[in-house]
Design a protein around this motif. Structure first.
Motif, PDB file in Angstrom:
ATOM      1  N   ASP A  58      12.447   1.522  10.360  1.00 14.97           N
ATOM      2  CA  ASP A  58      12.219   0.331   9.534  1.00 14.97           C
ATOM      3  C   ASP A  58      13.365   0.216   8.536  1.00 14.97           C
ATOM      4  OD1 ASP A  58       9.265   0.079  10.375  1.00 14.97           O
ATOM      5  OD2 ASP A  58       9.390   2.118   9.593  1.00 14.97           O
ATOM      6  N   HIS A  71      10.152   2.541   5.423  1.00 19.35           N
ATOM      7  CA  HIS A  71       9.021   1.698   5.829  1.00 19.35           C
ATOM      8  C   HIS A  71       8.547   0.839   4.660  1.00 19.35           C
ATOM      9  CE1 HIS A  71       4.715   0.824   6.550  1.00 19.35           C
ATOM     10  NE2 HIS A  71       5.131   0.625   7.790  1.00 19.35           N
ATOM     11  N   LYS A 158      11.504  -5.055   7.769  1.00 20.79           N
ATOM     12  CA  LYS A 158      10.232  -5.117   7.054  1.00 20.79           C
ATOM     13  C   LYS A 158      10.238  -6.359   6.170  1.00 20.79           C
ATOM     14  CE  LYS A 158       7.452  -1.907   8.226  1.00 20.79           C
ATOM     15  NZ  LYS A 158       6.358  -2.413   9.050  1.00 20.79           N
ATOM     16  N   TRP A 267       2.183   0.020  19.842  1.00 17.85           N
ATOM     17  CA  TRP A 267       2.330   1.031  18.801  1.00 17.85           C
ATOM     18  C   TRP A 267       0.947   1.322  18.242  1.00 17.85           C
ATOM     19  CZ3 TRP A 267       0.494  -1.034  14.223  1.00 17.85           C
ATOM     20  CH2 TRP A 267       0.461  -2.443  14.146  1.00 17.85           C
TER      21      TRP A 267
HETATM   22  O1  G3P Z   1       7.236  -0.999  15.282  1.00 22.43           O
HETATM   23  C1  G3P Z   1       5.928  -0.795  15.468  1.00 22.43           C
HETATM   24  C2  G3P Z   1       5.267  -0.168  14.297  1.00 22.43           C
HETATM   25  O2  G3P Z   1       6.206   0.628  13.674  1.00 22.43           O
HETATM   26  C3  G3P Z   1       4.749  -1.182  13.359  1.00 22.43           C
HETATM   27  O3  G3P Z   1       4.012  -0.614  12.358  1.00 22.43           O
HETATM   28  O4  G3P Z   1       3.723  -0.273   9.969  1.00 22.43           O
HETATM   29  O5  G3P Z   1       4.460   1.606  11.395  1.00 22.43           O
HETATM   30  O6  G3P Z   1       6.020  -0.232  10.879  1.00 22.43           O
HETATM   31  P1  G3P Z   1       4.601   0.157  11.096  1.00 22.43           P
END
Ligand code: G3P
Ligand code: CA
Length: 297
Positions: A58, A71, A158, A267
């Motif tokens: 991310d 993230h 993000k 995911w």
């Molecule tokens: O890319 C899929 C997954 O990573 C999305 O959820 O919140 O872990 O970024 P998150």
């Protein structure tokens, strides 16, 4: 009358099948969050050791407009220590926005020594939030040293409309910064750009169609109960990849997406039984915190 097949041809065909790499795309979520501090260089290198086809990560933007691998747009209290070694408190965590800090300051926070209570197997080690460019440099150097096959990068921007100009730039500025890093480091065929914010994907497509941005794969992240058709209609174009929360997908949806030529990569799949079932249903890969559990799928 049947034509005899030369023995050599059969031997070659069998050998090719036995050694051809699987096209099933195992993606290490935030590197391998189950085993190493998330979205850090040790996590990405460990994921490569475990043989992932793709590094999932991310990105957010710092005050000095650097693309930082993280993230959250802040320091998460579950695992962050301040530069003087104190835990970040739950109450304060969202007040330390990366968008309001220069990268030199962001780099001083330790995001690994504390571990993460949600991932007890995670190794504790002192590490920091890296730049996207550093992750690429380190991963590519590691690939050379270890003579690894080429892997891919699945980079999530993000982004949430309610956060524009608060904890992040608007989509045009965000995409501009990310594409500038990618242009000088990776061929587009090794990159996927993913986002829950469809404005990001539309922005990237416009840039790519205009010849300004790299023609990477685009992946629509989904965590809602709408049908794939509705989500794609909202997006406004056919993405290369449809990437739903794994409990929202079923065999029928997978085959409808495949009929449109769209790959399906759910995911975050952490249990072996779920991995096996999803593969049997026909998904094209999966994103997991535990690439070790996906071995031999
Ligand atoms: O890319 C899929 C997954 O990573 C999305 O959820 O919140 O872990 O970024 P998150
Ligand atoms: Ca992600």
């Amino acid at each position: 009358m049947t034509t005899p097949i030369p023995l050599l041809f059969i031997v070659l065909l069998t050998a090719t099948r036995a050694t051809a790499p699987s096209s099933f795309d195992i993606q290490g979520h935030r590197g391998c969050r189950g085993l190493m501090p998330e979205n850090t260089i040790p996590a990405f290198l460990k994921a490569l050791d475990l043989g992932v086809q793709t590094l999932e990560m991310d990105v957010v933007i710092s005050k000095d407009k650097q693309v930082v691998v993280s993230h959250d747009p802040y320091f998460n209290a579950d695992f962050s220590l301040t530069p003087d070694g104190k835990p970040v408190s739950k109450r304060n965590q969202k007040s330390i926005l990366l968008y309001q800090l220069n990268y030199a300051d962001i780099q001083q926070y330790d995001v690994g020594s504390n571990g993460n209570p949600a991932f007890p197997e995670q190794q504790k080690l002192k590490t920091f939030k890296p730049l996207l460019s550093e992750v690429i440099d380190e991963a590519e150097a590691y690939r050379k040293t270890k003579n690894l096959p080429a892997f891919a990068y699945n980079i999530e921007l993000k982004s949430e409309p309610s956060e524009y100009n608060l904890s992040q730039p608007e989509p045009a500025a965000f995409c501009e910064l990310v594409q500038a890093v990618l242009k000088q480091s990776l061929p587009p065929e090794r990159v996927t750009i993913q986002s829950f914010d469809f404005a990001i994907l539309r922005q990237w497509k416009r840039g790519a169609d205009a010849g300004k941005y790299p023609k990477v794969k685009l992946s629509a992240l989904v965590e809602n109960l709408r049908s794939p058709e509705k989500n794609i209609e909202e997006l406004g174009f056919k993405p290369d990849i449809y990437s739903p929360y794994f409990r929202l997908i079923n065999q029928d949806k997978i085959s409808r997406l495949h009929d449109q030529g769209i790959l399906v990569i759910p995911w975050t799949v952490n249990q072996r039984a779920d991995m096996v079932r999803l593969k049997e249903w026909g998904v094209d890969g999966l994103i997991t915190d535990y690439p070790d559990r996906a071995k031999g799928l």
